[in-house]
Design an enzyme around this catalytic site. Structure first.
Site, short mmCIF file in Angstrom:
data_model
loop_
_atom_site.label_atom_id
_atom_site.label_comp_id
_atom_site.label_asym_id
_atom_site.label_seq_id
_atom_site.Cartn_x
_atom_site.Cartn_y
_atom_site.Cartn_z
N GLU A 105 68.53 37.51 36.03
CA GLU A 105 67.95 37.94 37.30
C GLU A 105 68.16 36.93 38.43
OE1 GLU A 105 63.88 39.18 36.87
OE2 GLU A 105 64.38 40.71 35.38
N GLU A 130 65.77 44.06 29.57
CA GLU A 130 64.31 43.96 29.74
C GLU A 130 63.77 45.28 30.26
OE1 GLU A 130 62.58 40.79 32.08
OE2 GLU A 130 64.02 39.36 31.24
C1 FCB Z 1 61.24 39.82 34.73
C2 FCB Z 1 61.49 38.46 34.13
C3 FCB Z 1 60.70 38.19 32.88
C4 FCB Z 1 59.30 38.73 32.96
C5 FCB Z 1 59.30 40.17 33.41
C6 FCB Z 1 57.95 40.80 33.48
O1 FCB Z 1 61.56 39.83 36.08
O2 FCB Z 1 62.86 38.30 33.84
O3 FCB Z 1 60.74 36.81 32.66
O4 FCB Z 1 58.52 37.94 33.75
O5 FCB Z 1 59.92 40.27 34.67
#
Ligand code: FCB
Length: 518
Positions: free
Chosen positions: A199, A421
Site C-alpha cells: 500500500e 487483504e
Molecule cells: C490496511 C493495512 C493493514 C491493516 C488494514 C486494516 O490498509 O495494510 O496493515 O491496517 O488496513
C-alpha cells in the site's frame, strides 16, 4: 508447494497508453454466487495476512532499532491512547504457536512482512540476529506446509533513514533495493513469493500528506515526492530480486478504492470521481503496469513538483514486469463536487483516510486530507452498513475492481491477481466461556468471497485470498482499539482464541469452497 504462475509477466500494453476513466453504476442484482455453496478453482490459495509492526513486538530486542512508527507512537495524540507496537501480539516470541494456529485453520499461505528496522537497524548495516528471526519463521512455515509470502515493506521505515529525508528523498529508494538484496540472499532459497511494498498510497499520503500515519508530515509536495520514490524503490528492488531469485514470483500490493460519482449524469461529479481514482488508484497502477503516470493526474498536480522528481529511465525501472499484483480492498466510495448536505468535508478520498475519533481529554494531533489536491472532492455516505472503522460494506465493489484491473492492467501483461487483504473490524463480544461469535465479520468475509468468485466467473485471474488478519493486532493510529482478527488476542495474557469467523474460514480453506448460507 508450487505456484502455477508465469515467471515473468508478458508485456503487451503500450507504455504511456492512457486508460480512460469510465464510471460505472454499482451492481445491485443477485448473482449465481449470492447464495448456495461456491467452489473455488483448484489450487486457489487461502491465507491470512499480518505485518511486522502490527504483530511482532520485541521492539528493542536483538538489535532492532526505531522505525518511523516507534517514533510516531511517542507523539502526543498521534496514536489512540498512546498505544505502540513494543509488545503487540508478541509474535516474535510466539511465532511457533502462531504457525501452528495457521496449520490448525487449514491455511496454505501466510502473508507477512519483514521489518527493515530489525534487519538493518540503521537502514544500511545488516543485523544478523534480525535476519535470523525471519529465517526461523520461514523454516517453521515450511515445516507446517504453509507457503511463506513475504512483503518487504509494510510501512516501518528505519527512523535513521527518515532522518536522512525518508521517502521524499530519492536515496531511500536505493537503500530499499539494498535491503531487498539482503533479504533475497538470506531467504531466497525458501520463499517462493516476494512483494516489495504494501500500500504505497498509505506510506506516501497518510505518512507525508495527511499526517495521520508515521512519520506524520503534512505536505502535498512531500507526499507526491514520496509516492514517486516508493515507485522507484519498488522498481529497483524488483531488479535486485529478479537477479537473486529468478524462479520466485515477484510483485507488489496496492490498496484501492472504487470511486463512483454521486450523480453519474453530472459532469462535475464524474470529474471528482476521476480525480479521486487518479490520486488513489491510477497513480500507482499506471507507472507499474503501463509505464507512465496518467496524463490527467500530471495536469492536476502540475503545481506540486511531482514531475521534477521523475528522471529519465525511472519509468522503465518502475514498469519492469511483475508476476503478481496484490489487491487490498476494504471499500469504495461515492464522491461529488458538492458537499454532503450537513457535514461534508473535503477529504479527497472515499477510502480509509486514517482520521479518527478521540477520547475525551486525548491530546489533539491535527491531520489534513491525504489527497494533495482535495478541493472539490466530497465523499458522500450511502445507504450501506458500516464496520467499526466507519467503512462502508460494499462487496460488489470488489467484483468491479478486480474486473477493471484485469481488463485495463493485469490481464494484458499476464499478471496474476491475489486479494492480499480484505476484512473488517467489529466490536467483538467475549462470551462467558471465552468464545467470540462474530457473525458480522463472518458475513463480511462470506459476502466478499462471493463477490470475488463473481469476478473470477467474469474472467478475472484471481488466484488467492488473504483475510486481514490472522489475529487482532496494532491497528496503526487506532492502536489496539480496533479488532480485525479471525482470532482474538487477549493483550493481557497473549492468549489466542479462534473466533466463529476463524472456524468458518478454516472450513472454507479446507473445502476450497464457501458453504451455503445457513
Ligand atoms: C490496511 C493495512 C493493514 C491493516 C488494514 C486494516 O490498509 O495494510 O496493515 O491496517 O488496513
Amino acid at each position: 508447494m508450487t505456484l502455477s504462475m508465469p515467471g515473468t509477466g508478458a508485456r503487451t500494453a503500450a507504455p504511456g497508453t492512457a486508460v480512460p476513466f469510465t464510471p460505472s453504476a454499482p451492481l445491485t442484482r443477485a448473482t449465481p454466487n449470492s447464495s448456495g455453496r461456491v467452489a473455488f478453482p483448484d489450487g486457489f490459495r487461502w491465507g491470512t495476512a499480518t505485518a511486522a509492526y502490527q504483530v511482532e513486538g520485541a521492539g528493542a530486542e536483538d538489535g532492532r532499532q526505531d522505525s518511523i512508527w516507534d517514533v510516531f507512537c511517542r507523539v502526543p495524540g498521534a496514536v489512540h491512547q498512546g498505544d505502540d507496537g513494543m509488545v503487540a501480539c508478541d509474535h516474535y516470541h510466539r511465532y511457533r504457536e502462531d504457525v501452528a494456529l495457521m496449520k490448525s485453520l487449514h491455511l496454505d499461505t501466510y502473508r507477512f512482512s519483514t521489518s527493515w528496522a530489525r534487519v538493518m537497524p540503521d537502514g544500511r548495516t545488516v543485523n544478523p540476529r534480525g535476519v535470523d528471526f525471519y529465517s526461523r519463521l520461514v523454516d517453521e512455515l515450511l515445516a507446517a506446509d504453509v507457503m511463506p509470502w513475504l512483503t518487504l515493506y509494510h510501512w516501518d521505515l528505519p527512523q535513521a533513514l527518515e532522518e536522512l529525508g525518508g521517502w521524499p528523498a530519492r536515496d531511500t529508494a536505493s537503500r530499499f533495493a539494498d535491503y531487498a538484496a539482503v533479504m533475497a540472499d538470506a531467504l531466497g532459497d525458501r520463499v517462493p513469493v516476494w512483494t516489495t511494498l504494501n500500500e504505497p498510497w498509505c506510506s506516501a499520503f497518510l505518512g507525508y500528506t495527511s499526517g495521520a500515519h508515521a512519520p506524520g508530515k503534512k505536505s502535498p509536495e512531500l507526499g507526491l515526492a514520496a509516492a514517486h520514490h516508493l515507485m522507484l524503490g519498488h522498481g529497483l528492488a524488483m531488479e535486485a530480486l529478479r537477479d537473486r531469485v529468478p524462479e520466485a514470483s515477484l510483485g507488489i500490493t496496492l490498496n484501492f478504492t472504487v470511486s463512483d460519482p454521486v450523480d453519474p449524469t453530472n459532469p462535475a461529479d464524474v470529474d471528482a470521481a476521476r480525480r479521486d481514482d487518479g490520486m488513489f488508484n491510477r497513480i500507482f497502477l499506471d507507472p507499474i503496469l503501463r509505464g507512465a503516470y496518467p496524463q490527467d493526474l500530471l495536469v492536476d498536480v502540475a503545481h506540486l513538483g511531482l514531475a521534477e522528481h521523475i528522471r529519465p529511465g525511472d519509468l522503465e525501472i518502475i514498469s519492469a514486469p511483475i508476476d503478481v499484483l496484490g489487491v487490498n480492498y476494504y471499500n469504495g466510495g461515492a464522491v461529488s463536487a458538492t458537499p454532503e448536505p450537513q457535514d461534508g468535508t473535503p477529504l479527497g478520498t472515499a477510502g480509509p483516510d486514517g482520521a479518527r475519533e478521540r477520547d475525551a481529554g486525548e491530546p489533539v494531533w491535527e491531520t489534513r486530507s491525504p489527497n494533495p489536491v482535495p478541493e472539490g472532492i466530497y465523499p458522500h455516505s450511502r445507504d450501506l452498513p458500516t464496520t467499526d472503522m466507519g467503512w462502508e460494506v460494499q462487496p460488489e465493489g470488489l467484483t468491479r475492481l478486480l474486473l477493471r484491473i484485469q481488463e485495463d492492467y493485469s490481464g494484458p501483461r499476464g499478471t496474476a491477481l491475489f486479494v492480499t487483504e480484505n476484512g473488517a473490524a467489529y466490536p467483538d463480544v467475549v462470551e462467558q466461556d471465552g468464545t467470540v461469535d462474530d457473525q458480522d465479520r463472518l458475513a463480511f468475509v462470506d459476502a466478499h468471497l462471493r463477490a470475488l468468485k463473481d469476478a473470477i466467473d467474469a474472467g478475472a485471474d484471481v488466484r488467492g485470498y488473504f483475510a486481514w488478519s490472522l489475529m487482532d493486532n496494532f491497528e496503526w493510529a487506532l492502536g489496539y482499539s480496533k479488532r480485525f482478527g479471525l482470532t482474538r488476542v487477549d493483550y493481557e495474557t497473549q492468549e489466542r482464541t479462534v473466533k466463529s469467523s476463524g472456524r468458518w474460514y478454516a472450513d472454507v480453506a479446507r473445502d476450497n469452497a464457501v458453504p451455503a448460507r445457513g
